[in-house]
Design a protein around this motif. Structure first.
Motif, short mmCIF file in Angstrom:
data_model
loop_
_atom_site.label_atom_id
_atom_site.label_comp_id
_atom_site.label_asym_id
_atom_site.label_seq_id
_atom_site.Cartn_x
_atom_site.Cartn_y
_atom_site.Cartn_z
N UNK A 79 22.19 46.59 44.78
CA UNK A 79 21.76 46.67 46.19
C UNK A 79 21.21 45.32 46.65
N UNK A 80 21.31 45.02 48.00
CA UNK A 80 20.64 43.81 48.49
C UNK A 80 19.17 43.85 48.10
N UNK A 81 18.53 42.77 47.72
CA UNK A 81 19.01 41.39 47.73
C UNK A 81 19.88 41.00 46.53
N UNK A 82 20.40 41.98 45.78
CA UNK A 82 21.32 41.74 44.66
C UNK A 82 20.67 41.09 43.45
N UNK A 83 19.34 41.16 43.37
CA UNK A 83 18.67 40.75 42.14
C UNK A 83 17.37 41.53 42.05
N UNK A 92 8.73 43.30 40.57
CA UNK A 92 7.93 42.80 41.69
C UNK A 92 8.83 42.27 42.82
N UNK A 93 10.10 42.68 42.80
CA UNK A 93 11.05 42.20 43.81
C UNK A 93 10.51 42.44 45.23
N UNK A 94 9.93 43.61 45.44
CA UNK A 94 9.44 44.01 46.76
C UNK A 94 8.37 43.06 47.28
N UNK A 95 7.65 42.39 46.39
CA UNK A 95 6.46 41.62 46.80
C UNK A 95 6.78 40.18 47.18
N UNK A 96 8.00 39.73 46.92
CA UNK A 96 8.26 38.30 46.99
C UNK A 96 8.36 37.73 48.40
N UNK A 97 8.50 38.62 49.39
CA UNK A 97 8.58 38.13 50.78
C UNK A 97 7.32 38.48 51.56
N UNK A 98 6.27 38.90 50.87
CA UNK A 98 5.01 39.23 51.56
C UNK A 98 4.46 37.99 52.26
#
Ligand code: DC
Length: 241
Positions: A79-83, A92-98
């Protein structure tokens, strides 16, 4: 020399924030069947963990220790973001654009102690080959031996417009002027830091994407690969001013 049957083993894509590196890198990797590796997520991971652990962005010593000791895994995802990014096994993928991460990541990534630790991890991935690596210093510091290097650029106004559209689509209330100011600030920090500043490798193809669609950029790069020509003079546009 390479060809469509023997593409370059490692592809390095560098450029400023929102120059199109992720979209171009992902598409190129998918086309070639290569791993897509966005090195910015590692700096973002350290910035997030530091925030969680109340380590200030100017504490070089503790940030360096954190970067050296945490185990960061970047895995492909359907699924996007494909990593997916895992820190000591935790996703912690969800947190990286906070916003907290956006606000501190440039300062965190400027510390030589942090860069040394993450550069080492990035090289290990790069040396395995069949990889498209995206960042700020891939062609100059992390993988100077990469066979195909690209420097993507676009005007600050165009990059801010792209970021603004992304944020709007996500329903985040922000003004274009604020996004443009943040883009300019990030450019300044990334290109003036002492260690591994954002700069074009002399042997990188320079592509100004301001007036190009994603399809046009990909077609141009695939054409360069097909011709087997890493020559910077084959790139679109001139060097960054
Ligand atoms: O590409 P990005 O916005 O996810 O990058 C986040 C920050 O990390 C950015 O301020 C620059 C830094 N970075 C870096 O210094 N070197 C890299 N190879 C990748 C990112």
């Amino acid at each position: 020399m390479w060809s469509p049957n023997h593409p370059p083993r490692a592809i390095a894509i560098d450029g400023p924030a929102a120059s199109g590196k992720s979209s171009v890198g992902q598409r190129l990797a998918r086309h070639l069947g290569y791993l897509y590796f966005d090195t910015g997520v590692m700096y973002r991971a350290v910035a997030f963990l530091a925030h969680e652990q109340h380590i200030p962005p100017d504490d070089a010593e503790r940030l360096g220790a954190l970067a050296r000791t945490v185990r960061l895994d970047v895995l492909p995802a359907p699924e996007p973001p494909h990593y997916a990014v895992r820190a000591d096994g935790r996703d912690i993928t969800w947190a990286l654009r906070l916003p907290e991460v956006e606000a501190t990541v440039s300062a965190v990534s400027a510390h030589p102690s942090v860069r040394a630790a993450l550069t080492e991890q990035q090289r290990r991935v790069g040396r395995q080959g069949r990889v498209v690596m995206v960042g700020r210093d891939i062609g100059t510091v992390v993988m100077p031996e990469a066979e195909f290097k690209v420097y993507l650029d676009a005007s600050p106004e165009e990059r801010a417009r792209r970021r603004y559209a992304e944020l709007q689509a996500r329903g985040e209330p922000v003004s274009y002027e604020a996004v443009l100011a943040a883009v300019r600030e990030r450019d300044h920090l990334d290109s003036t830091r002492e260690t591994a500043p954002l700069t074009r490798a002399p042997d990188a193809i320079y592509v100004d994407t301001t007036h190009l669609s994603l399809d046009e950029v990909i077609a141009h790069l695939l054409n360069c690969i097909e011709r087997g020509s890493p020559s910077p003079s084959s790139g679109k546009g001139g060097p960054p001013s």
